[in-house]
Design a protein around this motif. Structure first.
Motif, PDB file in Angstrom:
ATOM      1  N   ALA A 300       0.834  -1.173   0.107  1.00 47.37           N
ATOM      2  CA  ALA A 300      -0.010   0.057  -0.039  1.00 47.37           C
ATOM      3  C   ALA A 300       0.853   1.281   0.026  1.00 47.37           C
ATOM      4  CB  ALA A 300      -0.971  -0.082   1.085  1.00 47.37           C
ATOM      5  N   GLY A 301       1.990   1.262   0.590  1.00 43.77           N
ATOM      6  CA  GLY A 301       2.972   2.401   0.703  1.00 43.77           C
ATOM      7  C   GLY A 301       3.732   2.480  -0.699  1.00 43.77           C
ATOM      8  N   VAL A 302       3.558   1.647  -1.825  1.00 43.42           N
ATOM      9  CA  VAL A 302       4.585   1.942  -2.622  1.00 43.42           C
ATOM     10  C   VAL A 302       3.947   2.855  -3.762  1.00 43.42           C
ATOM     11  CG1 VAL A 302       5.912   0.676  -4.787  1.00 43.42           C
ATOM     12  CG2 VAL A 302       5.562  -0.501  -2.457  1.00 43.42           C
ATOM     13  N   ALA A 303       4.595   3.721  -4.201  1.00 43.78           N
ATOM     14  CA  ALA A 303       4.160   4.704  -5.344  1.00 43.78           C
ATOM     15  C   ALA A 303       4.743   4.153  -6.754  1.00 43.78           C
ATOM     16  CB  ALA A 303       4.584   5.954  -4.950  1.00 43.78           C
ATOM     17  N   ALA A 304       5.878   3.825  -6.655  1.00 46.14           N
ATOM     18  CA  ALA A 304       6.575   3.210  -8.326  1.00 46.14           C
ATOM     19  C   ALA A 304       7.499   2.349  -7.881  1.00 46.14           C
ATOM     20  CB  ALA A 304       7.049   4.428  -8.726  1.00 46.14           C
ATOM     21  N   VAL A 305       7.686   1.552  -8.920  1.00 45.58           N
ATOM     22  CA  VAL A 305       8.410   0.273  -9.166  1.00 45.58           C
ATOM     23  C   VAL A 305       9.265   0.476 -10.224  1.00 45.58           C
ATOM     24  CG1 VAL A 305       8.741  -2.101  -9.169  1.00 45.58           C
ATOM     25  CG2 VAL A 305       7.101  -0.934  -7.782  1.00 45.58           C
ATOM     26  N   SER A 306      10.683   0.139 -10.210  1.00 44.67           N
ATOM     27  CA  SER A 306      11.493   0.387 -11.333  1.00 44.67           C
ATOM     28  C   SER A 306      12.646  -0.869 -11.431  1.00 44.67           C
ATOM     29  CB  SER A 306      12.011   1.817 -11.823  1.00 44.67           C
ATOM     30  OG  SER A 306      13.019   1.957 -10.610  1.00 44.67           O
ATOM     31  N   GLY A 307      13.154  -1.041 -12.521  1.00 47.06           N
ATOM     32  CA  GLY A 307      14.116  -2.266 -12.575  1.00 47.06           C
ATOM     33  C   GLY A 307      13.751  -3.703 -12.893  1.00 47.06           C
ATOM     34  N   GLY A 308      14.525  -4.596 -13.017  1.00 49.00           N
ATOM     35  CA  GLY A 308      14.112  -6.085 -13.283  1.00 49.00           C
ATOM     36  C   GLY A 308      14.356  -7.170 -12.366  1.00 49.00           C
ATOM     37  N   PHE A 309      14.186  -6.850 -11.002  1.00 46.13           N
ATOM     38  CA  PHE A 309      14.660  -7.888  -9.924  1.00 46.13           C
ATOM     39  C   PHE A 309      13.703  -9.042  -9.809  1.00 46.13           C
ATOM     40  CE2 PHE A 309      11.930  -4.127  -8.215  1.00 46.13           C
ATOM     41  CZ  PHE A 309      10.838  -4.828  -7.759  1.00 46.13           C
ATOM     42  N   GLN A 310      14.243  -9.846  -9.345  1.00 42.12           N
ATOM     43  CA  GLN A 310      13.622 -11.239  -8.820  1.00 42.12           C
ATOM     44  C   GLN A 310      13.189 -11.272  -7.363  1.00 42.12           C
ATOM     45  OE1 GLN A 310      12.429 -13.182 -11.542  1.00 42.12           O
ATOM     46  NE2 GLN A 310      13.173 -11.671 -12.741  1.00 42.12           N
ATOM     47  N   ARG A 311      12.602 -12.272  -6.859  1.00 38.57           N
ATOM     48  CA  ARG A 311      12.181 -12.449  -5.726  1.00 38.57           C
ATOM     49  C   ARG A 311      13.569 -12.312  -4.865  1.00 38.57           C
ATOM     50  NH1 ARG A 311       7.353 -16.562  -5.162  1.00 38.57           N
ATOM     51  NH2 ARG A 311       5.809 -15.526  -6.796  1.00 38.57           N
ATOM     52  N   GLY A 312      14.053 -11.846  -3.654  1.00 37.68           N
ATOM     53  CA  GLY A 312      15.108 -12.105  -2.972  1.00 37.68           C
ATOM     54  C   GLY A 312      16.163 -11.212  -3.300  1.00 37.68           C
ATOM     55  N   ASP A 313      15.831 -10.555  -4.317  1.00 30.66           N
ATOM     56  CA  ASP A 313      16.890  -9.325  -4.954  1.00 30.66           C
ATOM     57  C   ASP A 313      16.933  -8.312  -3.880  1.00 30.66           C
ATOM     58  OD1 ASP A 313      17.929 -11.067  -7.088  1.00 30.66           O
ATOM     59  OD2 ASP A 313      16.853  -9.953  -8.479  1.00 30.66           O
TER      60      ASP A 313
END
Length: 368
Positions: A300-313
């Motif tokens: 809920a607190g995330v405004a934006a996401v960038s990059g190509g990460f995987q789980r655990g990165d």
């Protein structure tokens, strides 16, 4: 000497040579009952306990009549399959009268080297501990091969101590500490009470395993000590064969203590902070405030996401102005994070089509 009851979390490694009778191949039931008493004593003092136990192959080889000689891989795996169920049942039977619930956790080396599997293992162990469960951890000898096995439970115990953020790691061994030479061969050998730093000279004093049942010698114990102390965990080597070995250690029994170089939480934070981020999670103002007060990051607190990460990165955590607040290990892929950003945790399953963890980045996986 460190106080066991002053620790918040202890990992105890039990070697085959003290758990299984060498002559008969049977479990030392009286000794195991006394260990259960020690665990109940620690639990009553609010100390979390994780056991890393050898013994499945040693028990299984006795049942199958395979003797004490070195076994080929397929026979070791068969012995482990037979012995593991007996080992787990034995721990359950001695701890249940104390009102202690047990869990069996089988791992391989890949579970620590693969970040996603490592985080899953860590989350599971943390949940078990929060529920008051004593986890019995062992290498999954039934499927492990030479390429993926830890090879000895000293290394495994150190890795588990790091995984759960233990304050102390206790190696219950067939020797009462680390000596300047093998005391069986050299009557002038002296035991170290405390080792603050593992030097090259100390390493040269280490020998190899001397028991047909055990695999770990002093070299592997020093490797374990390096891993544990670097992560903020004190480590002790003490003789485990007498009854009530943990109470004896607490009361001053002979042992060698390797002192931690930092505390577990600080060591983990430094490790996370040093990782190269694979993307960036940008927060809204409310989430920034929550994180600074020690909260986990929810979608809920995330405004934006960038990059190509995987789980655990590792990802960078930034505020709305682009200022990097720190790093964290993300529990979702970049694609998943894009889908659930700004949404409530209870909506995750509906959005992704499968259940997920409530937090995008848990506070324990974050270095601000």
């Amino acid at each position: 000497m460190a106080s066991l009851t002053a620790a918040g979390r202890i990992v105890v490694k039990i070697g085959s040579a003290i758990l299984v009778d060498r002559e008969t191949g049977a479990l030392r039931a009286g000794w195991l009952t006394s260990l259960a008493e020690d665990i109940a004593w620690l639990k009553a003092r609010q100390v979390d306990v994780v056991l890393v136990s050898s013994g499945s192959i040693a028990l299984g080889r006795g049942v199958l009549g395979l003797g004490a000689q070195d076994l080929p891989l397929e026979q070791s795996q068969a012995a482990a399959a037979v012995g593991q169920i007996r080992l787990a049942r034995a721990y359950e039977e001695v701890l249940a009268p104390h009102g202690i619930t047990t869990a069996q956790v089988l791992v391989t080396l890949e579970d620590s080297t693969d970040r996603r599997r490592y985080l899953n293992s860590r989350a599971t162990l943390e949940q078990l501990l929060s529920l008051g469960v004593v986890a019995i951890v062992n290498e999954n000898d039934t499927i492990a091969t030479d390429e993926i096995r830890f090879g000895d439970n000293d290394r495994l115990a150190a890795q588990i101590a790091v995984t759960v953020g233990a304050d102390q790691l206790i190696l219950l061994s067939d020797v009462d500490g680390f000596y300047s030479a093998n005391p069986a061969d050299d009557p002038t050998a002296t035991r170290f009470d405390t080792i603050d730093r593992i030097t090259g000279e100390i390493e040269q004093m280490a020998g190899d395993a001397g028991s047909g049942l055990s695999k770990g010698g002093m070299k592997t114990k020093l490797m374990a000590a390096k891993t544990a102390t670097a992560a903020g965990c004190d480590m002790a080597i003490t003789e485990g064969s007498p009854l009530n070995p943990l109470r004896r250690l607490h009361d001053g029994a002979a042992a060698t203590w390797f002192t931690a170089q930092t505390d577990p939480q600080a060591a983990r934070k430094r490790w996370i902070a040093a990782m190269k981020p694979r993307g960036t999670i940008t927060l809204d103002a409310g989430a920034v405030t929550a994180l600074r007060s020690g909260k986990s990051l929810l979608p809920a607190g995330v405004a934006a996401v960038s990059g190509g990460f995987q789980r655990g990165d590792a990802v960078a955590i930034a505020d709305g102005a682009g200022h990097v607040l720190g790093h964290g290990l993300c529990r979702y892929t970049a694609e998943e994070a894009q889908i659930i950003k700004g949404r409530k945790s209870q909506e995750i399953e509906g959005l992704l089509g499968y259940p997920g963890r409530a937090a995008l980045i848990h506070r324990d996986d974050m270095a601000l």
